[in-house]
Structures are given as C-alpha cells and as structure tokens.
Design an enzyme around this catalytic site. Structure first.
Site, PDB file in Angstrom:
ATOM      1  N   SER A  94      65.566 123.549 -11.862  1.00 29.64           N
ATOM      2  CA  SER A  94      64.509 122.905 -11.017  1.00 29.64           C
ATOM      3  C   SER A  94      64.931 121.502 -11.017  1.00 29.64           C
ATOM      4  CB  SER A  94      63.212 123.114 -11.927  1.00 29.64           C
ATOM      5  OG  SER A  94      62.166 122.050 -11.835  1.00 29.64           O
ATOM      6  N   SER A  95      65.383 120.885 -11.945  1.00 30.08           N
ATOM      7  CA  SER A  95      65.576 119.481 -12.322  1.00 30.08           C
ATOM      8  C   SER A  95      66.866 118.973 -10.873  1.00 30.08           C
ATOM      9  CB  SER A  95      66.050 118.682 -13.261  1.00 30.08           C
ATOM     10  OG  SER A  95      64.710 118.690 -14.292  1.00 30.08           O
ATOM     11  N   TRP A 104      65.288 121.685 -31.219  1.00 30.83           N
ATOM     12  CA  TRP A 104      65.587 121.779 -29.863  1.00 30.83           C
ATOM     13  C   TRP A 104      66.789 121.418 -29.431  1.00 30.83           C
ATOM     14  CZ3 TRP A 104      67.577 118.684 -25.997  1.00 30.83           C
ATOM     15  CH2 TRP A 104      67.876 117.315 -26.260  1.00 30.83           C
ATOM     16  N   TYR A 122      68.226 108.806 -21.321  1.00 27.90           N
ATOM     17  CA  TYR A 122      68.121 107.870 -20.537  1.00 27.90           C
ATOM     18  C   TYR A 122      67.327 108.303 -19.153  1.00 27.90           C
ATOM     19  CZ  TYR A 122      70.931 105.338 -23.489  1.00 27.90           C
ATOM     20  OH  TYR A 122      71.377 104.759 -24.591  1.00 27.90           O
ATOM     21  N   THR A 179      69.933  96.778 -22.041  1.00 32.10           N
ATOM     22  CA  THR A 179      68.678  97.063 -22.248  1.00 32.10           C
ATOM     23  C   THR A 179      67.783  95.676 -22.577  1.00 32.10           C
ATOM     24  OG1 THR A 179      69.292  99.260 -23.136  1.00 32.10           O
ATOM     25  CG2 THR A 179      66.914  98.649 -23.457  1.00 32.10           C
ATOM     26  N   GLU A 239      70.242 112.475 -21.251  1.00 33.45           N
ATOM     27  CA  GLU A 239      68.819 113.124 -21.046  1.00 33.45           C
ATOM     28  C   GLU A 239      67.765 111.924 -21.612  1.00 33.45           C
ATOM     29  OE1 GLU A 239      67.348 115.532 -19.926  1.00 33.45           O
ATOM     30  OE2 GLU A 239      65.588 115.172 -20.866  1.00 33.45           O
ATOM     31  N   HIS A 283      72.443 112.861 -24.538  1.00 36.74           N
ATOM     32  CA  HIS A 283      72.193 111.771 -24.764  1.00 36.74           C
ATOM     33  C   HIS A 283      72.018 111.168 -23.252  1.00 36.74           C
ATOM     34  CE1 HIS A 283      71.871 107.926 -26.378  1.00 36.74           C
ATOM     35  NE2 HIS A 283      72.416 107.338 -25.216  1.00 36.74           N
ATOM     36  N   LYS A 292      66.771  93.893 -19.743  1.00 37.00           N
ATOM     37  CA  LYS A 292      65.758  94.455 -19.109  1.00 37.00           C
ATOM     38  C   LYS A 292      64.372  93.714 -19.668  1.00 37.00           C
ATOM     39  CE  LYS A 292      65.240  98.378 -16.807  1.00 37.00           C
ATOM     40  NZ  LYS A 292      65.810  97.836 -15.252  1.00 37.00           N
ATOM     41  N   SER A 344      58.368  97.818 -14.533  1.00 32.66           N
ATOM     42  CA  SER A 344      58.779  96.682 -13.569  1.00 32.66           C
ATOM     43  C   SER A 344      57.420  96.740 -12.587  1.00 32.66           C
ATOM     44  CB  SER A 344      60.064  97.303 -12.945  1.00 32.66           C
ATOM     45  OG  SER A 344      61.152  97.248 -13.926  1.00 32.66           O
ATOM     46  N   HIS A 375      57.767 121.873 -29.977  1.00 37.28           N
ATOM     47  CA  HIS A 375      57.288 120.530 -29.965  1.00 37.28           C
ATOM     48  C   HIS A 375      58.310 119.766 -29.085  1.00 37.28           C
ATOM     49  CE1 HIS A 375      55.500 116.771 -30.969  1.00 37.28           C
ATOM     50  NE2 HIS A 375      56.653 116.200 -31.374  1.00 37.28           N
ATOM     51  N   ARG A 416      64.874 115.382 -42.361  1.00 34.11           N
ATOM     52  CA  ARG A 416      63.933 115.938 -41.268  1.00 34.11           C
ATOM     53  C   ARG A 416      63.791 117.519 -41.101  1.00 34.11           C
ATOM     54  NH1 ARG A 416      66.992 115.054 -35.335  1.00 34.11           N
ATOM     55  NH2 ARG A 416      65.298 116.091 -34.514  1.00 34.11           N
ATOM     56  N   HIS A 455      77.893 109.941 -30.607  1.00 32.61           N
ATOM     57  CA  HIS A 455      76.929 109.228 -31.944  1.00 32.61           C
ATOM     58  C   HIS A 455      76.082 110.053 -32.416  1.00 32.61           C
ATOM     59  CE1 HIS A 455      74.245 107.451 -28.365  1.00 32.61           C
ATOM     60  NE2 HIS A 455      73.653 108.304 -28.997  1.00 32.61           N
ATOM     61  N   HIS A 456      75.832 110.993 -31.868  1.00 34.30           N
ATOM     62  CA  HIS A 456      74.919 112.122 -32.419  1.00 34.30           C
ATOM     63  C   HIS A 456      75.781 113.225 -33.257  1.00 34.30           C
ATOM     64  CE1 HIS A 456      71.462 111.635 -29.571  1.00 34.30           C
ATOM     65  NE2 HIS A 456      72.434 111.201 -28.526  1.00 34.30           N
ATOM     66  N   ASP A 475      57.695 112.270   3.721  1.00 35.86           N
ATOM     67  CA  ASP A 475      57.752 113.166   2.712  1.00 35.86           C
ATOM     68  C   ASP A 475      59.111 113.094   1.975  1.00 35.86           C
ATOM     69  OD1 ASP A 475      57.408 115.667   0.915  1.00 35.86           O
ATOM     70  OD2 ASP A 475      55.712 115.871   2.221  1.00 35.86           O
TER      71      ASP A 475
END
Lengths: 555, 288
Positions: free
Chosen positions: A195-196, A165, A283, A354, A281, A279, A357, A294, A95, A476, A328-329, A125
C-alpha cells in the site's frame, strides 16, 4: 490573490454518492478522508490498548490482564495468569503496529498527503487515481489481517503474536510462535508495505510531473517537500522490509533457514534488515509532521518560513543520513568496536539538520505577528516536546550510554516524546489547521485549546517519569516490575486520566463543529495562509484546477 | 496576556526547573548498590569501573547538555510569543534569510557533538574491550531462567540454573521479582568475563549496577566483562522480550572475597554435580 474556483466539470457523470463514492473512489480528497477515518480508528484502538497497559502497570503485581484474558479468550482460572501475561505482550505488540502503520502513516501520508499535495502543487488529482484507491483498500486488508492475528494461536496455547512490533526471530519463528498468528502479521505487513510503496510512487510522480507552471521544486510548499522526501524513503526501505518478512515467512512455512543458526542462518541478518527499514521508518513518520509544522508556523506568524533552502536541505540530510544509521538499534548484540563507533558518530550527525529545523521555525516566528489559534499552539507545543525527544535521542545515540538504557524505559520515553508528543502534536496541528478546509465548518477555539492543554499535560505526566524508570533500570515490555519502580509507574498511569479526557475533548470538538455548522469560508486564517488550498472553497469542489492556477508568490 | 505576566511565567518556569535539578542531586547519590532505589530518578549506584565511567558520562556530559537545550528552546519560544504576538507586533516583518545565523546554528551543534564524541568513544572502548579475565563464566538464557556454567580449569566444572523465587518462597527482606534460588558467585575485585548465549529465543543479560547489558542470541556467543569493587549481591533482569515470563527471569550475582569464592566453588561442585539444585528440566518451546 484571486480566488480561483474551477467549476465542477462532471459533464458526463454526476459526483458519485453513497457507498459507491467511497468504495470505488478515485478522488484524492475522498481517499484522503478515508485514510483519516482509518487512522482515527486505528489510533483509538491502539490508545485503548495502552490504557489497558497503564492500568496494569499502575501498581506492582498483576491485577488486570488475567481478568482480561478471561473475558477476551475465555481463559479459565488455571490458565488465566499465563494467558494474561501473553495477552499483555500481545497488547504492546499490537499497540506498536497499530500506531505506526494504522494511525500515524495513514493520517499524515495517506490523509493529509492525499488531500493537500495535489492542491498545493496546483494539480486536479494524484497522478494515478485508481492506484490511490488500491493503496487505501490494501491498507484496510492489512488492518483486517492484523486484527485477525490477535484471535488465532501464536505461542503454544496462547492467542496472538506477542513478541513486540519488531518481531525478532526466534520468538517470531516456529520456535517461539508456532501458531498461524505470526503468519497473519507477516501478510498484514506485506499488504501495508505494498500500500505504501504504491502510494509513494503516486506521490513522487504527482510532485515531479503535475506541478502548475511556475512552481519550481524550490517554490513548493515545505509540506509538499516533506511528502516527497518521505515518499523516496518509503520506496527505498519498504522493499527491504518485504524481503525481511518474506524470509521469515519461508523460514516458518517452507523449510528455509535464513534466520536459523542450526541451518546456517543468522539472527542478526533479520535485525539488520528490519532496522534498515525500521530507522528510516521513524523519519517517514516525522517528516510529514515537520511539513505540517512549517505550514502552520508560517501561516500564524504571517511570515514565510525562515531559511526555505536550509529547511529543504535539512530534510534531505535527515533522510540520507537516517538511512545509514540503523544499527544504533543493535548496540547490545555485540557488534565490533569499529561498527559501534561508526554508528555512534553517524547517528549523532542527524541531530544537526534537526536542530536547524527547530531554530528555523523559531526564526520564522521571530519578527512575525503571531496569532495563537489552536493549530499554532499545537505547533509551538510540538517544537518544545519534540526537542525534548530529540535530546534523549542524542543520549541514546551514544552506545556507551545506550548500554545502560537499551530495552528499558528510557528508550520508551524517548520514542514516545518524539512520536506521541512529536508526531501526534503535528497530526493535531494539521487536523485543526485543515479541518475547516476539509469540512467547511469552523471548530470551537476554546474547545480546541482545551483539547491541547489536556493532551499536553496528559502526555507529559505519562511519559516524563518514564525517563526516571529507565535510568533506574526498569526493563520495557514487562507486565510487572520490582517494587522499587512503583512510584513513577503510578504517576505515569495517572497521566492517562487527562490524556483520556483529551481524547474525549477531541471527539467533542468534531461533533460540536459538525452540529453547529459555522461556515469557514475559503480562508479562515487570513493573510498568513498563502498556499493554494486557501484559494478554494471550503470544502473544495469535487475537482479543482482543471486549468492550472496561477502560482502564488511565497518568497 | 500582558508582558509582565508572561515574563513572570517564564521566570517561574525557570525557577521550577532549577529547583528540580537541585533537589534531584540527592537522588543521584544512591544509598543501595545492586538494587533499584525506590522512587529513584537517576542512575543506580555503580559497582564497576565501566559502571562509574558510564555514570560520569551520563551525569556530567550528557545530562547538562540535554537539560540546557530544551530550556534554551523553551526560553526562545516564550520570548518570541511575548514579543511578537499579534497585539505587540501587528505588522509582521518579511525577512526570511540570515546567512550568518544559519551558519552559527549549524556550527555550534556540530561543536557540541564533537565534544561529546571523545568521552563517548572512550567509554565505548572501556565497555567493549575485555581485559584479561581471571574468571570466565558462560551464561545461557532460556525461557525463562538463566543457566551459569563455571569452567573446570578455573575450579568449577559445574552448571546450575537461576530462577526467580516465587512470591510464596520469599523471606523477609528479599525483593519480589528479583530474589533467586541460586545466586551466581564471583570473586570481588577481579575481572570476570561472561560469555552469553541462548538456548531458545533472544534474551538479554543486564545488570544496571555494572552498566552491563548484552543480548543472549542463539547461535552466537557474545562476551562482556565486569570487575566488581564491593562485596554484595547485585540484581539484574532480562532485557529482551522472550515470551510470557520475560519479566520473571531475574539475575543475581554475589561478589565475595577470593577465599570465600574458592570455598563456594568447592561446595557448588558438590551440590550441582550431584544434580541437586540444577533445577527442573528446562521447558522448551513446543517445536524443539
């Protein structure tokens, strides 16, 4: 401003058709469509997995998964309970992997990014059209590998990788998962990462080099900025993930001991590397959604986004600060007091840009002339629910509080509010905003609104009670829980009913729109839609801007 | 929608929130310590100094802030939707800058965060810096049970395993998925240091009533502490995914008076040294 429609100059060959058009595509719009399809499929599978999980968690005791293990893997009566427990852990793992790598990123970056970055900067393009094609098919390869991993051995006697994950060793090493399942997951991550990275290179080069004359960096639409910042983050952190998983691969298969204390290695090395990627990731996922919001808020308030420069700097600040807060993880691994202090203070800082925004979006609406079309209600919903996710993030940034919440349901509630409610609302906002442009057809407003309300009600019923469960102590990644947690688990599971209806409503929106074929025209949104895609036909021609367009004056 | 209807909606929403907050106050006063309260919506009752400080930080510092901010944002959104919709405001203004406003909404969040940082740092120090302990216990996570070792120098010299009681063995009143065969006994009112590690994969030792949560990592010895204020049994669970029985390795710690503790030590030494109650051989993962 004048509609500027480039004539399709395919003098030497016609527009490709059929399988060839999509298999060998070098067209950013077609590739964007392919990515959106992939993201939709990945998202639906991941959603079904979560449906299975919430069904299991509705009542104390284990009712569903042994039976599922029997159907899916042919587990017999003796081993069904054990196989079911493993299957549940595999469900939560897949998941997460699907939602992150095969739903959110493909739709936002590969889908909307590919479709609209070239158009918004006035380019025909992407900079490297063939590389674009490679990126897409690498992701398909990754998906195939990831799905395949579910059906081969993981833990002894079990199928699939079932360690979350975030796949920490030793559970993801030979000790916990000796079977080849984990190796397939690693290869899937290699392919998806490649790919990314290639896609990010494409985006950066396009944005820096192919903007129409007159479009300075500080005149680009904020959606383009969001993709630029995201692309830089991808290029920075994906190689770190690649190194991290490669070392796990060699530990598992070539006798190294990077992560094995017995061989002189360190399990914390894995965690630092994973979260140095992990982390940023998050963002990477949310920044494009910010970009969509926006555009949508500005269009439907008929006002330019408030504080454009502040919005750009805020995104840059989020990216930069977000790159130096990863531990922080890891507050519960017994880092030094000094290290924990640093990460608390640095993580708290991210809340400031944040907040800027959020206030800027509200200020954009202030004084505007707001039309409540479907994309706009998604965007307004986003602002509220993302704020809720953001404030629980502030709670968790405090190591002292996180001590009580780590690996519990409070964390699950936090990231689902920012993702399932935040990023996904951003995706739906973009989907409704750009559906008329991509397909040429209007969707039905009332159906679209129904989709929104069912989803809004559903996700709040599913995830708000999870704060209570986390506060009360429920861990969890648990297939079952002590009876005291029963009430809010039941409420949370009931929320899947409106949520499932929302998904069905969404499917019906698309079917109805494609069947009724109401023409959208170049610009269904009116004076507020000032970016270049609204100057083209719906759908746009196969190639646009073969001569660069006149840059719209936005501010 | 008319202005009146919208204002009405806003007022209703506001009242709903306040009512919920007020009603939830009763849930904050937990009746049972050491076990989750059925249907609970707040932190459990705490039994240690670190636990009390954690609870105070969350309930008195964090919770008010995180409640007010979304309500404030929601309020602004309602106002903006009511005042500036197409019908009420057919012509959009074009301004998009206000330097003073941007400074204010940068500075105020900074001030809130700075204010939050002080109690946060203090709490962190309380949790992380281990005071001089009177009892030290080594806890090892395994797939899928905990092992406790009590040092000889402190009257121990034995080890035992702590496993979840299967449903079939539960006595009336015992909690499903929390009751264990061998409780870990400690003296009440004294600083207990736990040193935590693992023999196989990563686990995590967590007791909600103590605000204790620490990863059990093979090859690494982590340590934390607690000082239990009241006698009783306190349950915890494994808080890091460790395989198929991750949900089935609870923790139970019983706090008793010093004399009782000494008595238990003597009994335990007998019981566990003889091998009885040490539990079946740990089932390690295949490759070891």
């Amino acid at each position: 401003m004048d509609t500027l429609i480039a004539t399709d100059a395919h003098g030497h060959h016609g527009t490709p058709t059929g399988l060839k058009r999509f298999l060998f595509s070098t067209n950013h719009k077609d590739i964007g469509t392919l990515y959106i399809w992939l993201g939709a499929i990945g998202g639906v599978i991941a959603f079904l997995l979560s449906l299975g999980m919430r069904l299991e968690l509705a009542y104390p005791g284990v009712q569903v998964f042994p039976f599922l293990a029997h159907i899916l893997h042919g587990a017999d009566a003796d081993s069904a309970f054990d196989a079911g427990k493993n299957l549940y852990n595999m469900f939560i793992t897949v998941h997460g992997v699907l939602m992150i790598f095969f739903m959110a990123m493909p739709i936002l970056i590969g889908g909307f990014g590919n479709w609209f970055v070239p158009i918004m900067v006035g380019a025909p393009d992407m900079a490297f059209p063939r590389l674009n094609n490679v990126s897409f098919w690498l992701l398909v390869t990754a998906l195939v590998l990831a799905v395949f991993s579910m059906f081969v051995e993981g833990a002894p006697g079990m199928k699939g990788f079932a360690g979350g994950w975030t796949f920490y060793p030793p559970l993801s090493g030979n000790a916990g998962t000796p079977g080849p399942s984990m190796d397939f997951v690693i290869l899937a991550l290699h392919a998806a990462g490649a790919s990314s990275i290639l896609g990010a290179i494409n985006l950066i080069t396009t944005i820096f080099n192919m903007r129409a004359p007159g479009m300075g960096l500080m005149k680009m639409p904020l959606f383009v900025w969001s993709l630029l910042v995201t692309a830089f983050l991808l290029v920075l952190v994906l190689p770190v993930l690649a190194g991290c998983v490669t070392m796990l691969l060699t530990d598992r298969n070539f006798g190294t001991s990077f992560y094995d204390p017995a061989g002189g290695g360190d399990l914390l090395l894995f965690q630092h590397l994973l979260w140095f990627f992990g982390h940023p990731e998050v963002y990477i996922i949310i920044l494009p959604a910010f970009g969509v919001i926006s555009q949508v808020i500005s269009t439907f308030s008929k006002k330019p986004v408030f504080g454009y420069h502040g919005m750009v700097y805020a995104m840059l600040a989020i990216a930069v600060i977000g790159s130096v807060v990863w531990a922080h993880h890891m507050y519960t691994v017994n880092l030094s007091l000094t290290a924990q202090r640093y990460f608390v203070l640095a993580t708290m800082v991210v809340g400031v840009p944040t907040g800027i925004k959020v206030f800027s979006w509200i200020a954009t609406m202030w004084g505007g002339s707001i039309s409540f079309r479907t994309p706009m209600i998604w965007a307004i919903g986003f602002i509220f629910v993302f704020t809720m996710g953001g404030v629980t993030g502030i709670v968790l940034s405090n190591a002292g509080a996180d001590r009580q919440f780590h690996e519990g349901y409070y964390v699950v509630a936090h990231f689902h509010y920012t993702l399932s409610l935040g990023a996904v609302f951003g995706i739906f906002a973009g989907f409704y905003y750009w559906w008329p442009k991509m397909t040429g057809y209007l969707y039905n407003e009332r159906l679209g609104n129904l989709n929104f309300w069912l989803m809004f009600i559903g996700v709040n019923i599913v995830f708000f009670p999870q704060h209570f469960l986390g506060l009360a102590g429920q861990p969890r990644r648990y297939i079952d829980y002590p009876d005291a947690y029963a009430l809010w688990n039941l409420v949370s599971s009931i929320g899947m009913i409106p949520l499932t209806l929302a998904m069905l409503a969404w499917a019906y929106v698309m079917i109805e729109s494609l069947a009724k074929k109401r023409p959208a025209g170049d610009n269904p949104w009116g004076e507020g839609a000032t970016t270049l895609e609204w100057t083209l036909t719906s759908p746009p021609p196969f190639h646009q801007f073969l001569t660069p367009p006149a840059v719209p004056v936005i501010e | 929608m008319s202005k009146k209807t919208l204002a009405c909606l806003y007022g209703k929403a506001f009242c709903c929130v306040i009512a919920t907050l007020a009603a939830s106050q009763s849930a904050f006063a937990q009746d049972e310590t050491g076990r989750p309260t059925p249907g609970g919506i707040g932190l459990p009752a705490m039994a240690t100094p670190a636990g009390h400080e954690t609870q105070a930080f969350y309930n008195d510092v964090l919770l008010p802030i995180i409640t007010i901010i979304p309500i404030f944002v929601l309020g602004l959104l309602f106002y903006v939707m009511w005042r500036f919709n197409e019908k009420s405001n057919p012509v959009a203004s074009k301004y998009s800058h206000n330097h003073k406003l941007e400074v204010i909404w940068t500075i105020i969040p900074c001030l809130i965060l700075i204010g939050m940082a002080f109690p946060s740092m203090h709490l962190l120090t309380t949790q992380v810096v281990v005071p001089e302990p009177s009892v030290t216990i080594k806890v090892t996570g395994n797939q899928w049970y905990w092992k406790y070792e009590y040092p000889k120098e402190q009257g121990g010299g034995f080890a035992f395993e702590q496993r979840m009681k299967p449903d079939s063995d539960l006595q009336p009143g015992e909690l499903r998925m929390l009751a264990v065969d061998n409780e870990a006994v400690v003296p009440v009112g004294e600083v207990v240091k736990v040193q935590i590690t693992s023999s196989d994969v990563i686990h995590a030792f967590g007791v909600p009533s103590f605000a204790v949560r620490m990863d059990a990592i093979p090859g690494r010895l982590n340590e934390t502490w607690f000082k239990i204020e009241k006698e009783g049994v306190y349950y915890g669970e494994c808080y890091f995914i460790c395989g198929k029985d991750h949900a089935y390795m609870p923790i139970a710690i019983r706090a008793v008076s010093r004399p009782e503790y000494e008595k238990w030590l003597a009994e335990a030494k007998e019981k566990f040294a003889s091998g009885e109650g040490a539990g079946p051989t740990a089932r390690v993962a295949a490759n070891q």
